[in-house]
Design a protein around this motif. Structure first.
Motif, short mmCIF file in Angstrom:
data_model
loop_
_atom_site.label_atom_id
_atom_site.label_comp_id
_atom_site.label_asym_id
_atom_site.label_seq_id
_atom_site.Cartn_x
_atom_site.Cartn_y
_atom_site.Cartn_z
N PHE A 133 1.70 34.03 24.97
CA PHE A 133 3.09 33.71 24.58
C PHE A 133 4.43 32.69 24.69
N THR A 134 5.08 32.58 23.15
CA THR A 134 6.10 31.55 24.34
C THR A 134 7.46 32.57 23.00
N VAL A 135 8.70 31.66 24.68
CA VAL A 135 9.90 32.96 24.17
C VAL A 135 10.88 31.61 23.59
N VAL A 136 11.54 32.23 22.97
CA VAL A 136 12.94 31.06 23.13
C VAL A 136 13.75 32.13 21.99
N VAL A 137 15.10 31.64 23.06
CA VAL A 137 16.00 32.59 22.34
C VAL A 137 17.28 30.86 22.11
N SER A 138 18.01 31.37 21.08
CA SER A 138 18.88 30.91 21.05
C SER A 138 20.34 30.98 19.57
N ALA A 189 24.97 27.72 18.69
CA ALA A 189 24.93 26.43 18.90
C ALA A 189 23.16 25.47 19.13
N GLY A 190 22.14 26.43 19.58
CA GLY A 190 21.29 25.73 19.59
C GLY A 190 20.08 26.70 20.72
N GLU A 191 19.45 25.99 21.10
CA GLU A 191 18.60 27.55 22.12
C GLU A 191 19.16 27.66 23.43
N VAL A 192 19.21 28.48 23.95
CA VAL A 192 19.50 28.60 25.48
C VAL A 192 18.78 29.11 26.40
N LEU A 193 17.23 29.42 26.60
CA LEU A 193 16.75 29.39 27.23
C LEU A 193 15.03 29.24 26.12
N ARG A 194 14.84 28.45 27.07
CA ARG A 194 12.90 28.67 26.55
C ARG A 194 11.80 29.21 27.39
#
Lengths: 132, 122
Positions: B100-105, B108-113
Motif C-alpha cells: 500500500f501507499t499512505v499519504v497524509v495531507s 497546505a499540501g502533503e505532510v507525510l508519504r
C-alpha cells in the motif's frame, strides 16, 4: 564511521548521549490502552483485541524520540510478527550518527523492538534533534 | 472504517480529522512521546506526534491486519488545529499479502508519504 561527529552529545531524559549509545524503554499495553488508541484513531471499538496495532508496537520507539526532542524525517520499519496484547516489549534506539547544524543536530538511529530476546521490529530512522 | 473483506488493488480509503490539543495529550500518554515540540510547541504551536498523524489511517490499526513493513517520509510538521486527510491506496493484493501507499495531507499540501506491506490475518 561516515558522518560520525566524534564528541558530539545531545541531552536526553537519561543524560547526555552520543554515537553508539542505546536508548531503551519497556512497555506492556493493556486491552484498555489498545481500545483507547483505536478510539484516538477513529476506529470502532474492539472489545477484545488480540494484537497491538502496529503503530503501538513502534510507539515506545517514539517515546525515546520524544525524550531527545526528535523530529523525524524518515522512518523505516520491518515487523516480523504481530505482538499480542499484554506482551512486554522493549524498544531500543542506537544512535548511529550525530551532526550539529545551525538549528539543531542531525541524527540517525538503528531501531529495534524486542520481546524478551526476540527482535520483532527492526529499522532505522533519521531526522533532527531540535534545540531546546 | 472499512474492513478487509472488500479490498482490491486500487482500493483507496480515506479518513479526515482535525488535530486537537486533547488528541496530542492522549497520544503522549499512550505512546510516552512527550517531546517538547509536541507539548510546549515549536514556534508557539504544538506539533502532532508522527504516530498521531498516522493514527487515523484506515486499515493500519485493524486487528486483522499485520503491518509487516513501513517506509515513511515526514515532509512537514502537522500542527494543532490542522485538518488532515489520510489516504491509503492498495497497490497490490496477492492472497493475503498487501502492499500500500499512505499519504497524509493538510490544506497546505502533503505532510507525510510512505509505503508499506501487510498481511491479512485469519
Amino acid at each position: 564511521m561516515e558522518g560520525k561527529s566524534v564528541g558530539t552529545t545531545i541531552p536526553s531524559a537519561q543524560g547526555p548521549v552520543t554515537v553508539g549509545d542505546v536508548l531503551r524503554t519497556t512497555r506492556t499495553y493493556t486491552a484498555a490502552e489498545v481500545r483507547e488508541f483505536r478510539a484516538l484513531s477513529g476506529y470502532p471499538d474492539s472489545p477484545d483485541p488480540r494484537y497491538l496495532p502496529t503503530l503501538l508496537v513502534v510507539a515506545p520507539l517514539t517515546k525515546l524520540g520524544g525524550d531527545i526532542n526528535y523530529l523525524s524525517g524518515r522512518m523505516v520499519w520491518s515487523v516480523s510478527r504481530p505482538v499480542a496484547v499484554g506482551e512486554t516489549i522493549t524498544a531500543e534506539l542506537e544512535i548511529t550518527r550525530l551532526e550539529p547544524t545551525g538549528n539543531g543536530t542531525r541524527i540517525a538511529f538503528d531501531a529495534r523492538v524486542l520481546s524478551s530476546a526476540e527482535v520483532v521490529v527492526s529499522g532505522e530512522s533519521k531526522g533532527v534533534v531540535l534545540l531546546g | 472504517m472499512t474492513g478487509t473483506t472488500d479490498l482490491a488493488t486500487g482500493t483507496a480509503l480515506r479518513a479526515l480529522r482535525t488535530v486537537t490539543e486533547a488528541d496530542i495529550a492522549a497520544c503522549a500518554r499512550l505512546t510516552g512521546d512527550f517531546g517538547a515540540h509536541h507539548i510546549s510547541g515549536m514556534a508557539g504551536r504544538q506539533v502532532a506526534q508522527g504516530l498521531l498523524t498516522l493514527s487515523g489511517t484506515p486499515l493500519l490499526a485493524e486487528d486483522g491486519v499485520h503491518v509487516t513493513g513501513l517506509d515513511l517520509r515526514f515532509i512537514a510538521p502537522v500542527f494543532v488545529g490542522d485538518d488532515i486527510t489520510t489516504e491509503i491506496t492498495v497497490d497490490s493484493l496477492d492472497n493475503a499479502e498487501l502492499a500500500f501507499t499512505v499519504v497524509v495531507s493538510t490544506t497546505a499540501g502533503e505532510v507525510l508519504r510512505g509505503t508499506g506491506t501487510a498481511k491479512l490475518l485469519d
